[in-house]
Design a protein around this motif. Structure first.
Motif, PDB file in Angstrom:
ATOM      1  N   ASN A  93       1.603  -1.198  -0.164  1.00 27.15           N
ATOM      2  CA  ASN A  93       0.049  -0.249   0.009  1.00 27.15           C
ATOM      3  C   ASN A  93       0.325   0.974  -0.670  1.00 27.15           C
ATOM      4  O   ASN A  93       0.508   1.928  -0.631  1.00 27.15           O
TER       5      ASN A  93
ATOM      6  N   LEU B 221      -0.870   4.628  -1.564  1.00 27.51           N
ATOM      7  CA  LEU B 221      -2.405   4.755  -0.616  1.00 27.51           C
ATOM      8  C   LEU B 221      -1.837   4.352   0.686  1.00 27.51           C
ATOM      9  O   LEU B 221      -3.612   4.996   0.940  1.00 27.51           O
TER      10      LEU B 221
ATOM     11  N   ARG C  79      -0.924   6.227 -10.324  1.00 25.40           N
ATOM     12  CA  ARG C  79      -1.091   5.312  -9.992  1.00 25.40           C
ATOM     13  C   ARG C  79      -1.775   5.300 -11.090  1.00 25.40           C
ATOM     14  O   ARG C  79      -1.281   3.898 -11.746  1.00 25.40           O
ATOM     15  N   ARG C  80      -2.318   5.770 -11.850  1.00 23.24           N
ATOM     16  CA  ARG C  80      -2.855   5.421 -13.120  1.00 23.24           C
ATOM     17  C   ARG C  80      -2.294   5.287 -14.141  1.00 23.24           C
ATOM     18  O   ARG C  80      -2.752   4.731 -15.441  1.00 23.24           O
TER      19      ARG C  80
ATOM     20  N   PHE D  82      -1.866  -3.620 -11.094  1.00 22.20           N
ATOM     21  CA  PHE D  82      -1.681  -4.138  -9.264  1.00 22.20           C
ATOM     22  C   PHE D  82      -2.576  -5.069 -10.084  1.00 22.20           C
ATOM     23  O   PHE D  82      -3.467  -5.649 -10.968  1.00 22.20           O
TER      24      PHE D  82
ATOM     25  N   PHE E  57      -4.504  -9.229  -7.869  1.00 19.85           N
ATOM     26  CA  PHE E  57      -4.961  -8.527  -6.596  1.00 19.85           C
ATOM     27  C   PHE E  57      -5.395 -10.177  -6.053  1.00 19.85           C
ATOM     28  O   PHE E  57      -5.509 -10.819  -7.465  1.00 19.85           O
ATOM     29  N   GLN E  58      -4.717 -10.514  -4.558  1.00 18.03           N
ATOM     30  CA  GLN E  58      -5.559 -11.830  -4.802  1.00 18.03           C
ATOM     31  C   GLN E  58      -7.070 -12.308  -5.147  1.00 18.03           C
ATOM     32  O   GLN E  58      -7.041 -13.850  -5.816  1.00 18.03           O
ATOM     33  N   ALA E  59      -7.523 -11.703  -4.955  1.00 19.28           N
ATOM     34  CA  ALA E  59      -9.119 -12.067  -5.310  1.00 19.28           C
ATOM     35  C   ALA E  59      -9.315 -11.666  -6.354  1.00 19.28           C
ATOM     36  O   ALA E  59     -10.825 -11.239  -7.486  1.00 19.28           O
TER      37      ALA E  59
ATOM     38  N   HIS F 250     -10.794  -9.167  -8.077  1.00 17.39           N
ATOM     39  CA  HIS F 250     -11.103  -7.905  -8.797  1.00 17.39           C
ATOM     40  C   HIS F 250     -11.747  -8.133  -9.963  1.00 17.39           C
ATOM     41  O   HIS F 250     -11.414  -6.602 -11.066  1.00 17.39           O
TER      42      HIS F 250
ATOM     43  N   LEU G  35      -9.955  -0.794 -18.452  1.00 18.34           N
ATOM     44  CA  LEU G  35      -9.863  -0.161 -17.595  1.00 18.34           C
ATOM     45  C   LEU G  35      -8.907   0.666 -16.788  1.00 18.34           C
ATOM     46  O   LEU G  35      -9.375   1.914 -16.993  1.00 18.34           O
ATOM     47  N   PRO G  36      -7.870   0.277 -16.941  1.00 19.63           N
ATOM     48  CA  PRO G  36      -6.776   1.173 -16.683  1.00 19.63           C
ATOM     49  C   PRO G  36      -6.704   2.492 -17.651  1.00 19.63           C
ATOM     50  O   PRO G  36      -6.913   3.724 -17.782  1.00 19.63           O
TER      51      PRO G  36
ATOM     52  N   ARG H 207      -5.063  -6.720 -17.288  1.00 17.12           N
ATOM     53  CA  ARG H 207      -5.022  -5.421 -16.681  1.00 17.12           C
ATOM     54  C   ARG H 207      -4.019  -4.810 -16.196  1.00 17.12           C
ATOM     55  O   ARG H 207      -3.804  -3.107 -16.363  1.00 17.12           O
TER      56      ARG H 207
ATOM     57  N   ASP I  48      -0.392  -8.780  -5.033  1.00 14.26           N
ATOM     58  CA  ASP I  48      -0.478  -9.049  -3.661  1.00 14.26           C
ATOM     59  C   ASP I  48      -0.786 -10.122  -3.454  1.00 14.26           C
ATOM     60  O   ASP I  48      -2.427 -10.847  -4.079  1.00 14.26           O
TER      61      ASP I  48
END
Lengths: 845, 233
Positions: free
Chosen positions: B52, B57, B84-85, B90, B92-94, B96, B109-110, B157, B169
């Motif tokens: 983070n 963040l 960041r943009r 990124f 992620f584990q989940a 998203h 999306l980015p 992504r 992550d």
């Protein structure tokens, strides 16, 4: 507000995908919220259109009767003024020409018309729209017919109402006299809403026994300022100057408070719709918490999240408001067609048939209100969504509540105190605008305070050490997350509170009116004359000798104009029994009167409108040089424009009017009222029998209360719709919240909680949510009722009353709320617990 | 590296969390372009917190984090968001992956955050899906894919906007061992071939083995020189 970041503009493609995707996947949510906005806009716009159309028709009718003269001299009462005033007025500086007018309320068959007696030569110059046109081919000329003592010219509306054609022989009843006439032609220049008849002025004065009196002088002017100044100085108390604007203001004033109140009520549904948008958007934000967190992590600015939620809300508002305008127009058309411009209140009886008049500015206003309601309902959820820390939200979706976190109470207190302080401020132009603003602040305070209230309500239960598992889980969940309950309840609390407030006010008002009727309707029989007829002294003596009559009180009631731009009050001349307390429902008394002063009793509305207090000397336009002193104030719910009571002997001495148009009779014990009534009618001169109405107090009381209920029928309907919108909001929100807790239920079932226990838990939660909403809504509603009773009613309608609480309604509302919330929680719970426990705890969306 | 400067340069980083508890102090780290670094440690030592901080963040209590020479502490929130943009990807584990966007839109999306050109964004996204072995499935939705495939979409992504730094992550936390191996290999290959600097946090030493360097956050987490550095030959 900061300038728009470049990132926000550049990211609008991402915003479009986000919003579009959400709408494609959850169309029902958007449809429901758009419908809620549409309902609110439709009701508000419809009520506004109906009132506006009815008022336009009423104004048209008034214009038709007045003939559109620039300036008029008008009598203060139906007694008129001495026609000797006419030449003085006609010769006043600044006056080019003057047209004398006799104006009588008349009956033509079943139709009620205004009968005008005109000097056709003068009227042709001053008010040509009132000149009759004789159709060709009937013989004689227009001029010959105009002076014919039997010739009557009717407006198109009068002819339609009476069902007569040109050439028909008719009988017109006015001022107590029935006169045969011939319909000689039409009033082509008269407004379509106007029911008037025109005759030669001398014929009217002679045939309807108004010799020496006229009611109006219409003026054409060369110099208005000079004419007005000269006339104001010269006119006697029985006459006053009036303009078309003043006449409109007079008609407008009587119904203005009613229309404004109805407009405010109609907006309740829109307010509830806004709250429903808030609930839906709040839930949507919670559900999309991780999506927003993802976007924030990927680099979307905070403002982008706010913009996404706000854009959704505005889109809902635009669609809903546009649909609402169309529905509102259709509603208004239907209401006017089936119920008339009245909507039951009786303010526009004298207007014509109203047609829907589209009001572009009002349409724009209601459209903007709809968009604003939806936008405001989305603004706070948007800010909440943007303020969440992205990293934490990505890791921990769903509940991150901390039951130890105290719930703030001060916003509620601040808003309530501000609301009370605002509500007690004085009226603005006779309208309780601060009262409405205060109610809005108190309403906001009540809604904002629901989480605190829920926490306070549940804390004792949450402390219980043991109990059935479903109840324990239900209480603990709601106690820890009172905000969730508040999200579901905000709309219904608002609409319930307003409904309870209105119900309490109406119950109090109706109870007060019923009690007052019991006080004032103390006689056994009541009679009154119509169409200007009256009981002369000989007739009164004959009536008093009717077998079975113990005593009779005769009175005269006529409208009296105190101010040209205010509706006339009622002057009531009745026996005051040598100064002994004559009136029931006396509210205040004045000191002993000085010698030579004439005692008058003013009604509560008259006191509030004109600022008269006991002991004040006032001017009444019935007798110059007479000192009238307010001896006391009495309660009167029958005459909104006010009333003044004077001893009938004094009245007769001052005015010379010995006619009476109302009688209250006391019967001897054991006398049959119906038979005595028939005997009374038989004792009347034959010509007067058709112009006399007889009734008993029970019938009068029932009629009055029926009128009362009718006038509030629209109010009840608007409130019911607001409640339905609120209940729909509760159902949708509770349902969505329940479905969102699927994983929680899966976890509980892993632990061994049965599906039945889960459903019981949800049912109990729903019931608690409903109970919280009911108690909050009822409590807030009772407070708002006090604003209605103590501030808005007196400032709008000039009446006061004591509070009566409608316990049955309160109980019904509470049960309905509890039932609706519990039922929807159970229905949603069945769906949310339908999956297997394993599927429910999968880490996915 | 660009002119000898690492893409990611961390100096004397220190951070405490409410408790209070000191997570790390004096942490130094430099990651070059095309280099993948794994940060391992037990649960609760501060791996995600470190990520983070690197993403901007969260803000460190001490020290300096520079990405492509830009000091994060010198930026306000708006500027960090822009960084960041534009410069960070990124995983992620989940996963998203948004369920109501197509796979192509998810990958793009980015790009959609910085440009209004939908056609160009989706074309680039389609190319990235092809690169991760999911070519031709851009119009599908998340529910059509397995966990491994979803993570491949997430990797696509993370790289679509050619970031300088990629942060992952626990990228295989929700995957079975076989799928995890394949996804990791894809991820490491993508980082190196795109010339980005990659930092991956994981609790699994086996997963960390694919990295060029492995850094271990110690149990006491107090000292940067408590790190055990393991470099791949």
């Amino acid at each position: 507000m900061n300038a728009v970041e470049p990132g926000l503009l550049a990211g609008r493609l991402a915003l479009r995908w986000l919003i579009g995707g959400e709408w494609r996947f959850h169309p029902a949510r958007f449809a429901l919220t758009a419908v809620a906005i549409a309902v609110g806009v439709a009701l508000g716009f419809a009520v506004h259109l109906v009132n506006g159309s009815a008022l336009a028709s009423f104004d048209g009718a008034m214009r038709g009767v007045n003939g559109a003269a620039e300036l008029s001299v008008r009598a203060s009462s139906p007694l008129g003024f001495d026609e000797a005033l006419y030449p003085k007025v006609a010769q006043t500086s600044g006056v080019a020409d003057a047209s004398p007018v006799v104006s009588l309320t008349a009956q033509l068959g079943k139709a009620r018309i205004t009968l005008l007696g005109l000097d056709v030569m003068r009227a042709a110059v001053v008010t040509p729209a009132l000149i009759g046109i004789r159709p060709r081919g009937l013989g004689g000329s227009n001029a010959e017919t105009a002076f014919d003592e039997a010739a009557l010219f009717l407006s198109h509306r009068a002819m339609a109402d009476a069902g007569v054609q040109v050439g028909a022989q008719v009988t017109v009843v006015a001022n107590g006299h029935a006169v045969p006439l011939r319909v000689a032609g039409t009033l082509a220049g008269a407004d379509d809403a106007t029911a008037i008849g025109v005759m030669d002025i001398a014929a009217v004065q002679w045939r309807f026994v108004r010799l020496g009196r006229i009611d109006r002088i219409d003026l054409a002017l060369t110099d208005r300022a000079v004419a007005e100044a000269a006339l104001r100085a010269a006119l006697p108390p029985t006459a006053m100057l009036s303009t078309p604007a003043a006449q409109n203001a007079q008609g407008d004033a009587l119904s203005r408070a009613y229309r404004v109140n109805l407009d405010m009520l109609a907006l309740v549904a829109l307010l509830t719709g806004g709250f429903l948008v808030y609930s839906a958007q709040s839930l949507s934000v919670v559900r999309r918490q991780r999506a927003f967190a993802l976007l924030r992590t990927l680099g979307m600015p905070r403002g982008g999240v706010v913009a996404a939620v706000l854009a959704e809300g505005l889109a809902i508002g635009v669609i809903g408001a546009a649909a609402g305008l169309a529905a509102g127009y259709a509603l208004a058309w239907a209401a006017l067609r089936w119920f008339g411009g009245d909507l039951g209140a009786g303010y526009f009886r004298d207007g014509g048939a109203a047609h829907v008049v589209f009001q572009p500015v009002a349409a724009l206003g209601f459209f903007a209100l709809g968009v604003l309601a939806a936008g405001l309902g989305s603004a706070l959820p948007g800010r909440v969504a943007a303020s969440a820390a992205p990293a934490a939200a990505l890791k921990n979706a769903g509940d991150m509540l901390d039951p130890r976190q105290p719930v703030a109470w001060w916003p509620m207190v601040v808003l309530m105190v501000a609301g009370v302080g605002t509500a007690v401020l004085p009226p603005v132009a006779g309208l309780p605008l601060f009262g409405f603003a205060g109610m809005a602040l108190m309403l906001a305070g009540g809604v904002v305070g629901v989480p605190w209230f829920a926490r306070v309500l549940l804390t004792p239960l949450a402390r219980l050490p043991r109990g059935p598992v479903p109840a324990l889980l239900a209480v603990r969940h709601l106690h820890g997350a009172p905000g969730a309950a508040a999200t579901a309840l905000c709309g219904i609390v608002a609409s319930t509170a307003l409904m309870i407030a209105m119900a309490t006010m109406v119950t109090s008002f109706r109870g007060a009116v019923a009690d007052w009727l019991g006080d004032v309707l103390g006689a056994d029989l009541y009679a009154r004359t119509t169409a200007g007829a009256s009981f002369d002294p000989a007739t009164r003596a004959r009536l008093a000798r009717t077998p079975g009559i113990a005593s009779m009180d005769f009175s005269r009631q006529l409208p009296l104009t105190i101010s040209a731009d205010r509706p006339p009050l009622s002057l009531i001349a009745r026996p005051l029994r040598d100064g002994r307390d004559p009136l029931p429902a006396v509210m205040a008394r004045g000191p002993v009167l000085p010698a030579g002063d004439v005692a008058v009793w003013v009604s509560e509305p008259a006191q509030r409108i004109y600022g008269w207090k006991p002991g004040d000397r006032i001017v009444l336009p019935i007798a110059a040089g007479t000192r009238f002193t307010v001896a006391g104030v009495w309660r009167d719910y029958g005459r909104q424009a006010g009333a003044v009571v004077i001893d009938d002997r004094v009245y007769q001495h001052l005015t010379g009017d010995d006619g009476r148009d109302q009688v209250a009779a006391m019967l001897k014990p054991g006398t049959d009222a119906t038979g005595t009534g028939r005997a009374l009618i038989a004792a009347l001169p034959p010509a007067l029998r058709a112009q006399t109405e007889l009734t008993q107090p029970a019938i009068l009381r029932q009629f009055a209360l029926t009128l009362f209920d009718r006038s509030f029928a629209v109010t009840y309907l608007l409130e019911a719709i607001a409640i339905l919108v609120g209940l729909a909001g509760v159902a949708a929100t509770v349902s969505a919240q329940t479905i969102a807790r699927e994983r929680e239920f899966g976890m509980l079932r892993h632990l061994g909680v049965t599906r039945g226990q889960l459903l019981a838990m949800l049912g109990i939660e729903g019931a608690i949510v409903g109970l919280t909403g009911a108690l909050a809504g009822i409590g807030l509603g009772l407070m708002l009722a006090q604003v209605l009773i103590q501030v808005i009613n007196p400032q709008s309608f000039h009446w006061t009353m004591t509070t009566r609480i409608p316990l049955g309604t309160l109980l019904g509302v509470a049960l309905a709320l509890i039932g609706a919330a519990a039922a929807t929680a159970l229905v949603a719970g069945r769906r949310a617990t339908a999956k297997s426990a394993i599927q429910s705890v999968r880490e996915d969306w | 590296m660009i002119d000898g400067i690492p893409i990611l340069h961390v100096q004397a980083l220190g951070k405490s969390v409410p408790g209070p508890r000191r997570l790390f102090q004096g942490l130094d780290l430099a990651v070059a372009a095309g280099e993948l670094v794994a940060v391992v440690g037990e649960s609760g030592v501060g791996k995600s917190t470190l990520l983070n901080l690197l993403a901007g963040l969260d803000l460190a209590d001490e020290g300096r984090i520079a990405i492509d020479g830009t000091d994060l502490a010198a930026l306000d929130e708006t500027a960090r968001t822009r960084l960041r943009r534009e410069r960070i990807g990124f995983v992620f584990q989940a996963f998203h992956i948004l369920p109501y966007l197509t796979l192509r839109q998810n990958v793009a999306l980015p790009l959609a955050l910085v440009s209004n050109d939908a056609a160009a964004a989706e074309a680039r996204a389609e190319a990235m899906l092809d690169a991760v072995g999911l070519g031709g499935r851009g119009m599908g939705y998340a529910r059509d894919l397995s966990g491994g495939e979803l993570q491949r979409v997430a990797i696509a992504r993370a790289l679509v906007h050619r970031p300088a730094l990629i942060l992952a992550d626990e990228p295989t936390g929700n995957l079975d061992q076989g799928t995890a191996s394949k996804v990791l290999a894809l991820f490491a290959d993508a980082v190196r071939s795109h010339g980005a600097a990659g930092v991956m946090v994981t609790h699994s030493d086996a997963c960390a083995a694919i990295a060029d360097r492995v850094l271990r956050l110690g149990g006491d987490g107090l000292r940067g020189d408590g790190l055990v550095v393991h470099e791949r030959g």
